[in-house]
Scaffold this motif. Sequence first.
Motif, PDB file in Angstrom:
ATOM      1  N   ILE A  33     -32.384 -92.284  58.997  1.00  0.00           N
ATOM      2  CA  ILE A  33     -33.681 -91.165  59.235  1.00  0.00           C
ATOM      3  C   ILE A  33     -34.663 -91.622  59.808  1.00  0.00           C
ATOM      4  CG2 ILE A  33     -35.087 -89.933  57.645  1.00  0.00           C
ATOM      5  CD1 ILE A  33     -32.294 -91.249  55.934  1.00  0.00           C
ATOM      6  N   PRO A  34     -34.747 -91.390  60.977  1.00  0.00           N
ATOM      7  CA  PRO A  34     -35.847 -91.902  62.252  1.00  0.00           C
ATOM      8  C   PRO A  34     -37.137 -91.240  61.634  1.00  0.00           C
ATOM      9  CG  PRO A  34     -33.902 -90.953  63.323  1.00  0.00           C
ATOM     10  CD  PRO A  34     -33.939 -90.625  61.792  1.00  0.00           C
ATOM     11  N   ALA A  35     -38.040 -91.904  61.942  1.00  0.00           N
ATOM     12  CA  ALA A  35     -39.615 -91.523  61.748  1.00  0.00           C
ATOM     13  C   ALA A  35     -39.860 -90.829  63.105  1.00  0.00           C
ATOM     14  CB  ALA A  35     -40.680 -92.673  61.535  1.00  0.00           C
ATOM     15  N   GLY A  36     -39.283 -91.054  64.179  1.00  0.00           N
ATOM     16  CA  GLY A  36     -39.674 -90.388  65.384  1.00  0.00           C
ATOM     17  C   GLY A  36     -40.434 -91.518  66.251  1.00  0.00           C
ATOM     18  N   ARG A  52     -46.970 -88.415  64.358  1.00  0.00           N
ATOM     19  CA  ARG A  52     -46.859 -87.917  63.107  1.00  0.00           C
ATOM     20  C   ARG A  52     -45.405 -88.177  62.834  1.00  0.00           C
ATOM     21  NH1 ARG A  52     -44.643 -84.105  59.810  1.00  0.00           N
ATOM     22  NH2 ARG A  52     -45.978 -83.264  58.178  1.00  0.00           N
ATOM     23  N   PRO A  53     -44.966 -88.812  61.589  1.00  0.00           N
ATOM     24  CA  PRO A  53     -43.563 -89.008  61.190  1.00  0.00           C
ATOM     25  C   PRO A  53     -42.982 -87.852  60.949  1.00  0.00           C
ATOM     26  CG  PRO A  53     -44.847 -89.920  59.431  1.00  0.00           C
ATOM     27  CD  PRO A  53     -45.942 -89.352  60.794  1.00  0.00           C
ATOM     28  N   HIS A  54     -41.403 -87.848  61.139  1.00  0.00           N
ATOM     29  CA  HIS A  54     -40.754 -86.749  60.719  1.00  0.00           C
ATOM     30  C   HIS A  54     -40.731 -86.686  59.123  1.00  0.00           C
ATOM     31  CE1 HIS A  54     -36.869 -84.543  59.887  1.00  0.00           C
ATOM     32  NE2 HIS A  54     -37.098 -84.110  61.353  1.00  0.00           N
ATOM     33  N   SER A  55     -40.744 -85.275  58.905  1.00  0.00           N
ATOM     34  CA  SER A  55     -41.141 -84.960  57.549  1.00  0.00           C
ATOM     35  C   SER A  55     -40.004 -85.701  56.519  1.00  0.00           C
ATOM     36  CB  SER A  55     -41.143 -83.568  57.210  1.00  0.00           C
ATOM     37  OG  SER A  55     -42.044 -82.877  57.917  1.00  0.00           O
ATOM     38  N   HIS A  89     -40.903 -87.894  53.529  1.00  0.00           N
ATOM     39  CA  HIS A  89     -40.532 -87.624  52.105  1.00  0.00           C
ATOM     40  C   HIS A  89     -40.047 -89.069  51.520  1.00  0.00           C
ATOM     41  CE1 HIS A  89     -38.117 -85.294  49.216  1.00  0.00           C
ATOM     42  NE2 HIS A  89     -39.297 -84.852  48.862  1.00  0.00           N
ATOM     43  N   LEU A  90     -38.989 -89.342  52.283  1.00  0.00           N
ATOM     44  CA  LEU A  90     -38.268 -90.678  51.693  1.00  0.00           C
ATOM     45  C   LEU A  90     -38.719 -91.958  51.486  1.00  0.00           C
ATOM     46  CD1 LEU A  90     -34.837 -89.176  53.211  1.00  0.00           C
ATOM     47  CD2 LEU A  90     -35.369 -89.459  50.583  1.00  0.00           C
ATOM     48  N   THR A  91     -39.750 -92.249  52.457  1.00  0.00           N
ATOM     49  CA  THR A  91     -40.670 -93.419  52.393  1.00  0.00           C
ATOM     50  C   THR A  91     -42.072 -93.386  51.634  1.00  0.00           C
ATOM     51  OG1 THR A  91     -41.412 -93.207  54.423  1.00  0.00           O
ATOM     52  CG2 THR A  91     -39.220 -93.970  54.231  1.00  0.00           C
ATOM     53  N   GLY A  92     -42.530 -92.299  51.760  1.00  0.00           N
ATOM     54  CA  GLY A  92     -43.829 -92.211  51.293  1.00  0.00           C
ATOM     55  C   GLY A  92     -45.075 -92.438  52.318  1.00  0.00           C
ATOM     56  N   LEU A  93     -44.627 -92.791  53.576  1.00  0.00           N
ATOM     57  CA  LEU A  93     -45.517 -92.914  54.581  1.00  0.00           C
ATOM     58  C   LEU A  93     -45.973 -91.858  55.166  1.00  0.00           C
ATOM     59  CD1 LEU A  93     -43.702 -96.002  56.074  1.00  0.00           C
ATOM     60  CD2 LEU A  93     -45.346 -96.260  54.774  1.00  0.00           C
ATOM     61  N   GLU A 140     -29.664 -80.616  56.218  1.00  0.00           N
ATOM     62  CA  GLU A 140     -29.684 -79.657  55.236  1.00  0.00           C
ATOM     63  C   GLU A 140     -30.053 -80.379  53.938  1.00  0.00           C
ATOM     64  OE1 GLU A 140     -26.168 -76.722  54.747  1.00  0.00           O
ATOM     65  OE2 GLU A 140     -25.729 -78.338  53.158  1.00  0.00           O
ATOM     66  N   ALA A 141     -29.278 -81.588  53.448  1.00  0.00           N
ATOM     67  CA  ALA A 141     -29.633 -82.041  52.443  1.00  0.00           C
ATOM     68  C   ALA A 141     -31.240 -82.729  52.328  1.00  0.00           C
ATOM     69  CB  ALA A 141     -28.619 -83.273  52.407  1.00  0.00           C
ATOM     70  N   THR A 142     -31.778 -83.207  53.260  1.00  0.00           N
ATOM     71  CA  THR A 142     -32.925 -83.759  53.368  1.00  0.00           C
ATOM     72  C   THR A 142     -34.045 -82.520  53.146  1.00  0.00           C
ATOM     73  OG1 THR A 142     -33.145 -83.805  55.792  1.00  0.00           O
ATOM     74  CG2 THR A 142     -32.499 -85.892  54.562  1.00  0.00           C
ATOM     75  N   SER A 143     -33.644 -81.383  53.808  1.00  0.00           N
ATOM     76  CA  SER A 143     -34.562 -80.237  53.808  1.00  0.00           C
ATOM     77  C   SER A 143     -34.451 -79.635  52.243  1.00  0.00           C
ATOM     78  CB  SER A 143     -34.045 -79.167  54.733  1.00  0.00           C
ATOM     79  OG  SER A 143     -35.044 -78.223  54.717  1.00  0.00           O
ATOM     80  N   GLU A 144     -33.040 -79.381  51.540  1.00  0.00           N
ATOM     81  CA  GLU A 144     -33.191 -79.156  50.378  1.00  0.00           C
ATOM     82  C   GLU A 144     -33.583 -79.981  49.156  1.00  0.00           C
ATOM     83  OE1 GLU A 144     -28.937 -76.490  51.392  1.00  0.00           O
ATOM     84  OE2 GLU A 144     -29.007 -78.206  50.061  1.00  0.00           O
ATOM     85  N   LEU A 145     -33.927 -81.217  49.605  1.00  0.00           N
ATOM     86  CA  LEU A 145     -34.262 -81.974  48.528  1.00  0.00           C
ATOM     87  C   LEU A 145     -35.762 -81.682  48.206  1.00  0.00           C
ATOM     88  CD1 LEU A 145     -33.474 -85.793  49.477  1.00  0.00           C
ATOM     89  CD2 LEU A 145     -33.073 -84.739  47.472  1.00  0.00           C
TER      90      LEU A 145
END
Length: 513
Positions: free
Chosen positions: A74-77, A91-94, A98-102, A231-236
């Motif tokens: 999962i890259p920040a970009g 701005r990091p990727h959403s 979401h998964l790091t809190g950064l 898809e999964a990271t979006s549905e989370l």
Amino acid sequence: MSEPTTTSQPDEQGTADRGSNRSHRPASTAFKNFVMSQWAPRAELGLTPSDAAPFTVARRSALSDRFSGSRLVIPAGSLKPRSNDTDYRFRPHSAFAHLTGLGTDREPDAVLVLHPVEDGAGDAGLNHHAVLYVRPLAPRDNEEFYADARYGEFWVGARPSLADIEALTGIEARHIDELGDALAKDVGDGGVRLLVVTGSDDAIEALVEELRLEAGETEDEQLLSDDLLVEATSELRLVKDEYEIAQMREAVARTIEGFEAVVRALPAAKEHRRGERVVETTFDGHARLEGNAVGYETIAASGEHATTLHWIRNDGEVRSGDVLLLDGGVEVDSLYTADVTRSLPVDGEYTDVQRKIYQAVLDAADAAFAVAKPGTKFRDIHAAAMEVIAARLEEWGFLPDGVTAAEALDEDGQQHRRWMVHGTSHHLGLDVHDCAQARRELYLDGTLEPGMVFTIEPGLYFKADDLAVPEEFRGIGVRIEDDVLVTEDGYENLSAALPRRPEDVEAWMASLR
């Protein structure tokens, strides 16, 4: 016309190196020795886990459960050039946030990797061990310190160390230079599959693709795997946790303050040839002061411009008698954003026609609110609003001859949508259009659950050259948008503190002016 002639010789300096021609950085050994010496020890930052850190464990756990045995990337970009050697603010990727809190601008080039482990042997009993690969603060005996305009401390400030990142996120941190070997481990014959969140970092995607091709995977297999992870990271994010809901409340509160600032600035907007820019910069400046930025480009649309759904040029006048459609959202430091719209009478009072249109839109919004509760289909929110819109347009005689509201609402009709071509709702959170990669059955055809946050935003837009409506309606656009949280027994309008009824809007504006 003859071709010009030239006597110049090819330049031995490559084009990639010519950006440095604008400045002269010392290269002498004496300079290097001096610039890297006589610095006091860096002060400890004393970072502690962020408020988001405990919640990110559960989010990574949910992802881990779906992809046991796979390595998830999962890259920040990366930083994106705005022009030549000038970058946009990062701005990091959403999904990364979401998964790091950064949040804010952390951390360009970083990559979160969930490494597969034996069942239950990972973090907190998970099937994965999380590692953040980052570009840490360079020591002052490294040329990056003073010479790297993208990452050097002299240029952009001190970056966090690996220890800082671990303290802030609760996730093991390693140097980004270790990423390649870490991703390659056990891929292919070792039974590990690589999946990457696409659309964030081209270089990381290329690295993952190269490793998978070496392992013998086909391109179709790769794309299918990546789509499942996206898809999964979006549905989370469809159902917000306690931390996320608190951040949404904060974003909405700061947004309402921005609307108040705009109302106070309307006299100045009326005096300026680009009054819409006065509105935009007032709101955007507030967002930068009180949050991270705006969550999307502010729509400051006055008069006829309000009939253009995504008017972001914002270069028009703000005239007496206009309705100003202001669609804005403050993105707080955690990157959660509000999305609120009000249609404001520039002079503080609606005309009879403006009030008539506004009330129809408000009635449609109220009808949508009435069905917002657990168990309702997401699509029913839109349907409830459209029933009101179609009925009002029939009442006004705007539908084609012989077409009733009921016929317009049929899938083969839809004539009422001429004046509202957009949908009534979308999920909201880290992205203004959050969860956009979720499956249809969980989004549009999904069922409302407590913790979901979405907008309700019907509108009516009568363009200045619309011959299907009476002249007095032309050039008026109205949208009312609120941010809604589904609760255990119904809903909460998170933006209810911003007046909605026309008489309340007028009284509120008068109190600010």
